[in-house]
Design a protein around this motif. Structure first.
Motif, PDB file in Angstrom:
ATOM      1  N   GLY A  70       0.819  -1.205   0.000  1.00 26.60           N
ATOM      2  CA  GLY A  70       0.000   0.000   0.000  1.00 26.60           C
ATOM      3  C   GLY A  70       0.852   1.254   0.000  1.00 26.60           C
ATOM      4  O   GLY A  70       2.079   1.189   0.077  1.00 26.60           O
ATOM      5  N   ARG A  71       0.184   2.390  -0.134  1.00 29.45           N
ATOM      6  CA  ARG A  71       0.869   3.667  -0.046  1.00 29.45           C
ATOM      7  C   ARG A  71       0.177   4.508   1.023  1.00 29.45           C
ATOM      8  O   ARG A  71      -1.061   4.579   1.065  1.00 29.45           O
ATOM      9  N   VAL A  72       0.977   5.133   1.884  1.00 25.91           N
ATOM     10  CA  VAL A  72       0.424   6.023   2.904  1.00 25.91           C
ATOM     11  C   VAL A  72      -0.071   7.282   2.203  1.00 25.91           C
ATOM     12  O   VAL A  72       0.697   7.941   1.491  1.00 25.91           O
ATOM     13  N   VAL A  76      -3.878   4.082   4.513  1.00 24.96           N
ATOM     14  CA  VAL A  76      -3.055   3.361   3.539  1.00 24.96           C
ATOM     15  C   VAL A  76      -3.945   2.862   2.406  1.00 24.96           C
ATOM     16  O   VAL A  76      -4.877   2.091   2.629  1.00 24.96           O
ATOM     17  N   ARG A  77      -3.652   3.317   1.210  1.00 25.74           N
ATOM     18  CA  ARG A  77      -4.392   2.830   0.048  1.00 25.74           C
ATOM     19  C   ARG A  77      -3.674   1.612  -0.500  1.00 25.74           C
ATOM     20  O   ARG A  77      -2.452   1.604  -0.639  1.00 25.74           O
ATOM     21  N   GLN A  78      -4.437   0.589  -0.819  1.00 28.87           N
ATOM     22  CA  GLN A  78      -3.861  -0.644  -1.365  1.00 28.87           C
ATOM     23  C   GLN A  78      -3.368  -0.390  -2.790  1.00 28.87           C
ATOM     24  O   GLN A  78      -3.954   0.395  -3.533  1.00 28.87           O
ATOM     25  N   LEU A  79      -2.246  -1.040  -3.157  1.00 29.75           N
ATOM     26  CA  LEU A  79      -1.636  -0.818  -4.474  1.00 29.75           C
ATOM     27  C   LEU A  79      -1.593  -2.103  -5.289  1.00 29.75           C
ATOM     28  O   LEU A  79      -1.493  -3.203  -4.749  1.00 29.75           O
ATOM     29  N   SER A 134      -0.066   1.351  -9.122  1.00 32.19           N
ATOM     30  CA  SER A 134      -1.337   2.052  -9.349  1.00 32.19           C
ATOM     31  C   SER A 134      -2.256   1.743  -8.163  1.00 32.19           C
ATOM     32  O   SER A 134      -2.207   0.654  -7.585  1.00 32.19           O
ATOM     33  N   PRO A 135      -3.092   2.728  -7.774  1.00 33.60           N
ATOM     34  CA  PRO A 135      -3.912   2.525  -6.580  1.00 33.60           C
ATOM     35  C   PRO A 135      -5.105   1.611  -6.816  1.00 33.60           C
ATOM     36  O   PRO A 135      -5.705   1.631  -7.893  1.00 33.60           O
ATOM     37  N   LYS A 136      -5.439   0.809  -5.819  1.00 35.64           N
ATOM     38  CA  LYS A 136      -6.694   0.069  -5.813  1.00 35.64           C
ATOM     39  C   LYS A 136      -7.741   0.929  -5.117  1.00 35.64           C
ATOM     40  O   LYS A 136      -7.427   1.958  -4.500  1.00 35.64           O
ATOM     41  N   VAL A 146      -2.607  13.068  -1.310  1.00 35.18           N
ATOM     42  CA  VAL A 146      -2.243  12.130  -2.364  1.00 35.18           C
ATOM     43  C   VAL A 146      -1.517  12.900  -3.451  1.00 35.18           C
ATOM     44  O   VAL A 146      -2.066  13.826  -4.028  1.00 35.18           O
ATOM     45  N   LYS A 147      -0.281  12.501  -3.712  1.00 34.26           N
ATOM     46  CA  LYS A 147       0.537  13.157  -4.718  1.00 34.26           C
ATOM     47  C   LYS A 147       0.541  14.673  -4.498  1.00 34.26           C
ATOM     48  O   LYS A 147       0.828  15.139  -3.397  1.00 34.26           O
ATOM     49  N   ASP A 148       0.154  15.454  -5.482  1.00 32.35           N
ATOM     50  CA  ASP A 148       0.202  16.899  -5.323  1.00 32.35           C
ATOM     51  C   ASP A 148      -1.076  17.501  -4.734  1.00 32.35           C
ATOM     52  O   ASP A 148      -1.175  18.696  -4.548  1.00 32.35           O
TER      53      ASP A 148
END
Lengths: 99, 99, 99, 99, 99
Positions: A4-6, A27-30, A35-37, B89-91
């Motif tokens: 995932g990504r914080v 945390v978004r699952q990747l 690429s995000p789920k 998220v990102k920018d």
């Protein structure tokens, strides 16, 4: 564990007494190409992860096996920050650095 | 942990003896913009959450790590009330106050 | 916990020795208006639930926290019979008696 | 347990102190004909599985029942390497060797 | 617990030392009319189930509550063989013998 990504943090002043001082990260699952789920969880951080970083998180009772989360009502913990993924499927060899 | 909103209560007089006095809240799962998802769970409340409030709940054995739920047949517990979410998220930098 | 309705029973003579005497009920998952979902589980009953009744069931290790299910290979237990649901979403106030 | 194929590894230098030395493998879930599913997990390896091999992994607290993973924040472990599957559904008898 | 049918076996010579001698069965999940679902798991058998039989399996830590699976990295166990299902939904009364 799940990749995932914080992407943010949760602010909470009223919480279970065992959770005072705990930091909740969103945390978004990747996917494997980062690429995000659609799905996300809120996890406690045990490794100093910052917003934007790619991480692994553990769920369930395993989320209580860090010093920070022991015996606490926590079901997701970030337990590693990802440097890169080496993916070798069949004849494709691919190396994907964490952004 | 999962983000949700308390949308109601469950009334039950016949329940396991360990659950006498427990309050069951209906929690609908939320997206990060607080729009409702289709799924819901019934959770025990350990933080005095009221109907309408945005909360975090923990599931599985972690739901039994509060004083109220220890050793009880409970698999979901509300362990925090959400003040707001900071999502970066990102920018995009976004701050979303809990309604 | 999950909302469901008991819709039947499972007959089994050959089962793990710890499960002799256990009663297996088929529980269909319900929406908040008591309409049935597609999914179902088989659960042990700890509260005397009958066919047709609306119940809550707990899953995972929490399903082993009743006197009947302690230390047994059981991952779902009915731990409450539902009298009614009070649902108050935003400005809608709704009371739904269990049929 | 779930059937999967090891398709790569995760590199991580910053991780929970209990995980120093642990090897994280990326495991894609498989159908019974070894075609890949969309979902994947990251698992610790307890059996010396290599990239490309077909394996079984266990999840949740069961993932902590190997010497390598005991008391660690790990929720998925590879606990067997698959030689072949014998599938006998109704009148079809099929033997599928792991590639 | 989940309803399923044993449809085959997994052969594995290299596995965690605690699993020597364990028999891995492939269990396809079933609907209430015994039609197959898409999902399957690999489970350890604690009741002598044979290929073709309709069974119940328990998952998670509950899968380690049989003599055979105690303290082992096993997250699914067959703990009952189904004789028949009695399904009584509303005014329909249906009895379905396990094929």
């Amino acid at each position: 564990m799940i990749l995932g990504r914080v992407i943010g943090t949760v602010w909470s002043t009223r919480k279970d007494e065992k959770l005072v001082g705990a930091k909740f990260l969103i945390v978004r699952q990747l996917n494997l190409d980062y690429s995000p789920k659609n799905s996300f969880v809120v996890a406690v951080d045990s490794v100093g992860a910052g917003v934007g970083e790619v991480v692994l998180y553990a769920q369930g009772s395993s989320a209580r096996q860090t010093t920070l989360t022991k015996n606490k009502p926590v079901d997701a913990v970030i337990m590693a920050i990802v440097d890169k993924l080496d993916i070798s499927v069949k004849d494709k060899e691919k190396e994907v650095a964490a952004e």
